[in-house]
Write a protein that holds these residues in place. Sequence first.
Motif, PDB file in Angstrom:
ATOM      1  N   VAL A  82      42.822  32.214  37.170  1.00 16.59           N
ATOM      2  CA  VAL A  82      41.401  32.417  37.494  1.00 16.59           C
ATOM      3  C   VAL A  82      41.213  32.498  39.007  1.00 16.59           C
ATOM      4  N   ASN A  83      41.750  31.485  39.707  1.00 19.32           N
ATOM      5  CA  ASN A  83      41.558  31.429  41.152  1.00 19.32           C
ATOM      6  C   ASN A  83      42.159  32.646  41.852  1.00 19.32           C
ATOM      7  N   ASP A  84      43.387  32.998  41.462  1.00 18.32           N
ATOM      8  CA  ASP A  84      44.061  34.075  42.170  1.00 18.32           C
ATOM      9  C   ASP A  84      43.440  35.427  41.852  1.00 18.32           C
ATOM     10  N   SER A  85      42.894  35.574  40.622  1.00 16.07           N
ATOM     11  CA  SER A  85      42.225  36.832  40.299  1.00 16.07           C
ATOM     12  C   SER A  85      40.999  37.014  41.193  1.00 16.07           C
ATOM     13  N   ARG A  86      40.231  35.942  41.319  1.00 16.28           N
ATOM     14  CA  ARG A  86      39.051  36.029  42.170  1.00 16.28           C
ATOM     15  C   ARG A  86      39.453  36.259  43.630  1.00 16.28           C
ATOM     16  N   SER A  87      40.464  35.513  44.090  1.00 13.08           N
ATOM     17  CA  SER A  87      40.857  35.631  45.492  1.00 13.08           C
ATOM     18  C   SER A  87      41.422  37.025  45.790  1.00 13.08           C
ATOM     19  N   LEU A  88      42.161  37.599  44.829  1.00 16.75           N
ATOM     20  CA  LEU A  88      42.730  38.926  45.060  1.00 16.75           C
ATOM     21  C   LEU A  88      41.622  39.922  45.362  1.00 16.75           C
ATOM     22  N   ARG A 276      37.902  36.249  29.628  1.00 16.30           N
ATOM     23  CA  ARG A 276      36.526  36.725  29.651  1.00 16.30           C
ATOM     24  C   ARG A 276      35.774  36.180  30.866  1.00 16.30           C
ATOM     25  N   THR A 277      35.991  34.887  31.179  1.00 17.32           N
ATOM     26  CA  THR A 277      35.373  34.317  32.377  1.00 17.32           C
ATOM     27  C   THR A 277      35.791  35.104  33.615  1.00 17.32           C
ATOM     28  N   ILE A 278      37.085  35.416  33.686  1.00 18.97           N
ATOM     29  CA  ILE A 278      37.571  36.203  34.825  1.00 18.97           C
ATOM     30  C   ILE A 278      36.864  37.552  34.850  1.00 18.97           C
ATOM     31  N   GLU A 279      36.741  38.185  33.671  1.00 16.12           N
ATOM     32  CA  GLU A 279      36.071  39.485  33.608  1.00 16.12           C
ATOM     33  C   GLU A 279      34.648  39.384  34.167  1.00 16.12           C
ATOM     34  N   ILE A 280      33.929  38.329  33.722  1.00 11.24           N
ATOM     35  CA  ILE A 280      32.551  38.163  34.200  1.00 11.24           C
ATOM     36  C   ILE A 280      32.529  37.969  35.720  1.00 11.24           C
ATOM     37  N   ASN A 281      33.373  37.067  36.213  1.00 10.72           N
ATOM     38  CA  ASN A 281      33.419  36.792  37.649  1.00 10.72           C
ATOM     39  C   ASN A 281      33.746  38.043  38.454  1.00 10.72           C
ATOM     40  N   LEU A 282      34.775  38.771  38.037  1.00  4.12           N
ATOM     41  CA  LEU A 282      35.192  39.932  38.819  1.00  4.12           C
ATOM     42  C   LEU A 282      34.124  41.018  38.790  1.00  4.12           C
ATOM     43  N   LYS A 283      33.524  41.231  37.615  1.00  5.13           N
ATOM     44  CA  LYS A 283      32.485  42.259  37.537  1.00  5.13           C
ATOM     45  C   LYS A 283      31.294  41.904  38.424  1.00  5.13           C
ATOM     46  N   GLN A 284      30.982  40.611  38.505  1.00  2.00           N
ATOM     47  CA  GLN A 284      29.876  40.222  39.381  1.00  2.00           C
ATOM     48  C   GLN A 284      30.259  40.385  40.847  1.00  2.00           C
ATOM     49  N   LEU A 285      31.517  40.106  41.167  1.00  2.65           N
ATOM     50  CA  LEU A 285      31.957  40.336  42.545  1.00  2.65           C
ATOM     51  C   LEU A 285      31.915  41.822  42.886  1.00  2.65           C
ATOM     52  N   LEU A 286      32.051  42.688  41.848  1.00  2.36           N
ATOM     53  CA  LEU A 286      31.956  44.133  42.054  1.00  2.36           C
ATOM     54  C   LEU A 286      30.499  44.597  42.014  1.00  2.36           C
ATOM     55  N   ASP A 287      29.573  43.637  41.942  1.00  6.04           N
ATOM     56  CA  ASP A 287      28.135  43.920  41.893  1.00  6.04           C
ATOM     57  C   ASP A 287      27.743  44.767  40.696  1.00  6.04           C
TER      58      ASP A 287
ATOM     59  N   ASP E 193      40.453  27.964  45.296  1.00  2.12           N
ATOM     60  CA  ASP E 193      41.362  27.192  44.441  1.00  2.12           C
ATOM     61  C   ASP E 193      40.724  25.860  44.033  1.00  2.12           C
ATOM     62  N   SER E 194      40.152  25.159  45.022  1.00  2.00           N
ATOM     63  CA  SER E 194      39.546  23.857  44.711  1.00  2.00           C
ATOM     64  C   SER E 194      38.419  24.023  43.709  1.00  2.00           C
ATOM     65  N   MET E 195      37.596  25.044  43.934  1.00  2.00           N
ATOM     66  CA  MET E 195      36.500  25.295  43.015  1.00  2.00           C
ATOM     67  C   MET E 195      37.038  25.531  41.604  1.00  2.00           C
ATOM     68  N   GLY E 196      38.069  26.359  41.484  1.00  2.00           N
ATOM     69  CA  GLY E 196      38.652  26.654  40.176  1.00  2.00           C
ATOM     70  C   GLY E 196      39.243  25.413  39.528  1.00  2.00           C
ATOM     71  N   MET E 197      39.844  24.533  40.330  1.00  2.00           N
ATOM     72  CA  MET E 197      40.426  23.313  39.763  1.00  2.00           C
ATOM     73  C   MET E 197      39.337  22.416  39.191  1.00  2.00           C
ATOM     74  N   ALA E 198      38.245  22.259  39.947  1.00  2.00           N
ATOM     75  CA  ALA E 198      37.155  21.421  39.446  1.00  2.00           C
ATOM     76  C   ALA E 198      36.584  22.030  38.167  1.00  2.00           C
TER      77      ALA E 198
END
Lengths: 303, 303, 303, 303, 303
Positions: A82-88, A276-287, E193-198
């Motif tokens: 999750v974290n690395d997908s968002r950070s990427l 699915r959470t990752i999908e939601i997060n990434l799509k929102q980051l893509l506006d 990362d911290s956010m994702g861990m929490a």
Amino acid sequence: MLTDTKIPFRYIIKQIRFDIARVFLVSVFFQMLKYYFSSYLPPIPVQLPTILGSAISLILAFKINQSYDRWWEARKVWGAIVNDSRSLLIQAKGFMEEDRLISETPQEVLKRIGYRQIAWCYSLGQSLRGLDPVANLQQYISAEELTYLEGHKNKPLALLALHNQELKDLRQQGVFGAYEHVQLATMLVRLCDSMGMAERINSTVFPVTYRLFIHLFIYLFLIVLSLGLVETIGLTEIPILLALASTFFLLEKTAKYLQDPFRNRPTDTPVTVISRTIEINLKQLLDEKQVPKPVAAESFYLM
Amino acid sequence: MLTDTKIPFRYIIKQIRFDIARVFLVSVFFQMLKYYFSSYLPPIPVQLPTILGSAISLILAFKINQSYDRWWEARKVWGAIVNDSRSLLIQAKGFMEEDRLISETPQEVLKRIGYRQIAWCYSLGQSLRGLDPVANLQQYISAEELTYLEGHKNKPLALLALHNQELKDLRQQGVFGAYEHVQLATMLVRLCDSMGMAERINSTVFPVTYRLFIHLFIYLFLIVLSLGLVETIGLTEIPILLALASTFFLLEKTAKYLQDPFRNRPTDTPVTVISRTIEINLKQLLDEKQVPKPVAAESFYLM
Amino acid sequence: MLTDTKIPFRYIIKQIRFDIARVFLVSVFFQMLKYYFSSYLPPIPVQLPTILGSAISLILAFKINQSYDRWWEARKVWGAIVNDSRSLLIQAKGFMEEDRLISETPQEVLKRIGYRQIAWCYSLGQSLRGLDPVANLQQYISAEELTYLEGHKNKPLALLALHNQELKDLRQQGVFGAYEHVQLATMLVRLCDSMGMAERINSTVFPVTYRLFIHLFIYLFLIVLSLGLVETIGLTEIPILLALASTFFLLEKTAKYLQDPFRNRPTDTPVTVISRTIEINLKQLLDEKQVPKPVAAESFYLM
Amino acid sequence: MLTDTKIPFRYIIKQIRFDIARVFLVSVFFQMLKYYFSSYLPPIPVQLPTILGSAISLILAFKINQSYDRWWEARKVWGAIVNDSRSLLIQAKGFMEEDRLISETPQEVLKRIGYRQIAWCYSLGQSLRGLDPVANLQQYISAEELTYLEGHKNKPLALLALHNQELKDLRQQGVFGAYEHVQLATMLVRLCDSMGMAERINSTVFPVTYRLFIHLFIYLFLIVLSLGLVETIGLTEIPILLALASTFFLLEKTAKYLQDPFRNRPTDTPVTVISRTIEINLKQLLDEKQVPKPVAAESFYLM
Amino acid sequence: MLTDTKIPFRYIIKQIRFDIARVFLVSVFFQMLKYYFSSYLPPIPVQLPTILGSAISLILAFKINQSYDRWWEARKVWGAIVNDSRSLLIQAKGFMEEDRLISETPQEVLKRIGYRQIAWCYSLGQSLRGLDPVANLQQYISAEELTYLEGHKNKPLALLALHNQELKDLRQQGVFGAYEHVQLATMLVRLCDSMGMAERINSTVFPVTYRLFIHLFIYLFLIVLSLGLVETIGLTEIPILLALASTFFLLEKTAKYLQDPFRNRPTDTPVTVISRTIEINLKQLLDEKQVPKPVAAESFYLM
């Protein structure tokens, strides 16, 4: 992952029904043995069941702890995904020099990276569970990329290779500087690490001899206890032995299920929910305006 | 690694056959002692076997946990090798400026790096198990490189030195930038770390005194129990003592085997299987059509 | 590190001989007390020894586990030193731009770095054990460097400072680029970390009160058990108490020895053996023909 | 940190004197209760004290282990501070381009950095213990810097900010390159991490309910045991109960003290000793002739 | 987080009041059963409660340890957030080339970054607890940024995206160099990362079956004990059973509360207190005169 709601009694019993049946047969057999041959049976010293009991709890405690560690590590791995997908995606956006892009808008490039990342998550989850790793991927990656995947046994690895190629192309156009490129490549290394960790947990069989010994000891314990309870002959003994044995078998079974968290079972790490959470997060980051809903729980568990 | 299939009963018994024989002799000896000299034997207080029993489970629990940790760490090290092998090739591909190559195609260079990496994995696995570390390496590295290895005691380290030399040459041709070069060198550091960790587990003897004490305590326990069971004299006692002792010896033996996961035994970390997986992954990343099959299980275990 | 070979019985007994003597005196004293004053002695409730016994095993289990962790951490630190020593030399070789060297050949520079690194390992090992930290260093470093060390209390730290100065000089000649220099400096940080970790383990006393309590409880336990065994008066009781007490003292002593792995004892982390391995590895990486032999085991242990 | 020398008996007793007094009162009260109302007291089943006893050891074992972990983590944090303090100075020296310095000699700059680092260590140690965090700092930092600290609540953080400003100024003069500057800033991040970890351990209260339960259970256990020992009425029972209770209270107290290693108590992490070691190391790295002596032990402990 | 002050008795009882009521009903029911049908009830072997008791302590010990680990991990995550928040601001200050700023003063830019970081901490804390994640954020971020947050489901992630955009803009103005920019982006990765861990700890349900088994076993144990205590019939038995059961339920409940440290309960990780500490630290690093007070304890806990 089992949720906090009431777990159906049926679900729990189903897991140990064969063990209970076997225990029932053993109890009845020894009951009859005691009934007909009680004078021939040796006296059992009182220390014996206690010693066997402590041997059982020794290995059970060990197994419960280690299986929990595997389960928790699997969850941590997916947390890292999750974290690395968002950070990427965040880093790709932050490092991009938009005016160097020739034929595409920044938004298109980011969307392709983000969607491929979503595809990677779903594909890894499916592949760990032994399901079709390219199911539904056509929503997230292009037809050519799907064709490229066909030639590969390890689909998520192939998706990382595509990520890598994309970053290289962008680097050559000057969209990423040398330093930024290396940093993004490091994110791919982290994703590759997480993938490898999940594969390791999935492919490593917990030392089977311990499981064997637990079953062996439980049956030994039942026999010894049954022979030791000379004074209580009759139907009362059977439910007592059943209750005791179920205790141990339930604990062992729960541990066994936690041990292997990618088997398409209710006790699995909920990789679909997380993807699915990752999908939601990434799509929102893509506006994007359209984001899917989180996966709903199926009766008493989340997949 | 033992697989989930049925483990032959013979395999389990074979591991403790000498211990069982010794326990048998001890039981018979004390049986006879009690038969002929029962009036001279001291009464054994009932607390004694219990206290010895808890001392045994104390050290057994400790040993089972720590040996599992070693085994799991060994597996993690090889998991990291899988990840870093894949990342090394992916990064080499991603960082390469192809038009700087003078006499070779990019594909040739990547193939040489990838194949040397496969060679490194097989060589490390063989070397940890005390087998020939250059067996079959001629498929993966050139004749000159094989000759270079001859002069070295630590073959996998020599292979890393070759990797290092190759990266340096490519850097000097400008195929990798300074920054990318350092990044790739970091992957070599990670591989060197994993190699050192596996060597550490392999060369560090688990504190032997604990093992000694467990054996000592088990025999003490048997003697004390035998003397304590005054009322049960005769043949019944012998199977009881055998069953109890086997329990403890089996647990101790399993722990001992997990402790040393590179001894060319069925309980080993499956380094050959893992190396083959790496071979398949890397060859597919090199877009080769011919990839070998995964290693099949030998009856009840994977090597 | 004790090896897998037979450990002399004498070695084990020697460790607890004072404790055994004290236990013997206590047993004899209470034997006489019971003989002469049995009617005045209070009845001891049967729960008391059991409760004390479980308190003992509670702290013993804790101590065995934590001391093993210290021992294993010490071994890991030295494993990291092996890895980082090899990586330092490999990276120095890989990053060096040879044609920038003015007055020396690349081989000379690398040899000086490699040999100083060997010296650092031996010096750190000696210093941790409280032995002469500059013994035999003249083989590996120059006379001026030895003189520089004289002014320093912490010899290994001074050797790192020399490494640091060397890297700086090479950087100023342009032999290393800025980026490569920082990377090599990071290897020094890792070595400095390992050194500090070993020093931490060496200088931190394990909470002494726990050790005190274990001894206190064992004697309390013996007294209580001796008073509780009213029916067994006489010589039989003494060997029983001795056997029981030895059990606990042996476990405690083994834990104590593992706790402090740099005390120049047979149970030490084998820092000399490891330093020699590093010497062999580094000399082979320097393509030297003459490499020393590995350190041989001294009867039953490796130093 | 308690040293390996004899700990005064007084010190140990002092810690549990109130608990012992309370236990004494409870014992006497129940003694009298049994004396006057023995026929009205209910019979206590023999399982009850055993079950309470195992509940006590369950939580005690948990607490001992977790408090040790906190104590060991605190020691690790300060070990990391030792390493990073040394590395910071070594790196600052190695990365410095001396000829870019305008108004100062390299030695002056390094001394200022090194001394401020020493000040940081002492200040952090004092601040964690709730003592004056600027005591004696005038030896290490300038008057202006002391004035700057006045405005800040978190003095060590303010010292890091000064470090940061210094590095920035040197970067702007060109004394450090961009890359080297970032590397040194990373050392500050590591120091900031260590500071935060120590603060976390210091400010996080161990779950108090567990402590409450232990005390509750011990008293329950004593009452139940007292009522259960019907046959032993009289003065003998009181020392037995006192001995048992002291056992548990001593273990609990030791755990409590380990839990909070920055409370200005003899069981503290010896931050003053460690800071002095850092002072000696850094001054020697600065080639100073005058170095202070290590802190000597105060009777039985090191601060 | 519960503080070291006296915890109200009411608070503790409230947590297990339903369990106590149920235990009371069970005890009374079995009391009556024994009173009226004692001759029909089977004799319960004495081993049974002991075996069930050890099964209970097995799982309780496991649960207490693992829940503590979750709680401690949650605290570590928030400790890392403290460190990274401070480091982010320190680094932004240290890396900034002030003369490249066009329309703003350095102080304004740093204030915006610092305040947004404070907002991120509060928002993450609120969001983990299921409270309004934008409450009071208008003090720290601009109206446009608040509007941007509205479109996002994961507010803290959106704040990170704003951080990322800001860093990018500053990079394009040349306020940060390429290398410094990447370093600051790495701090964002750490925060992510911290956010994702929490979030992971918050969304992962502890294996519910274990909880179910504990309750099951406690009731089984009570029934068996009640039937086993044939000799003690009457009102005395009920308080004994209640005391025993409360013991187990209290332990289980405490573990359950530690497990989920972001539920807006007194046992929570004190995220508001920590966020306030961050606010104070960051404002002081920004040289602001006005800093808020630390959060005061509410009677017996800190939020």
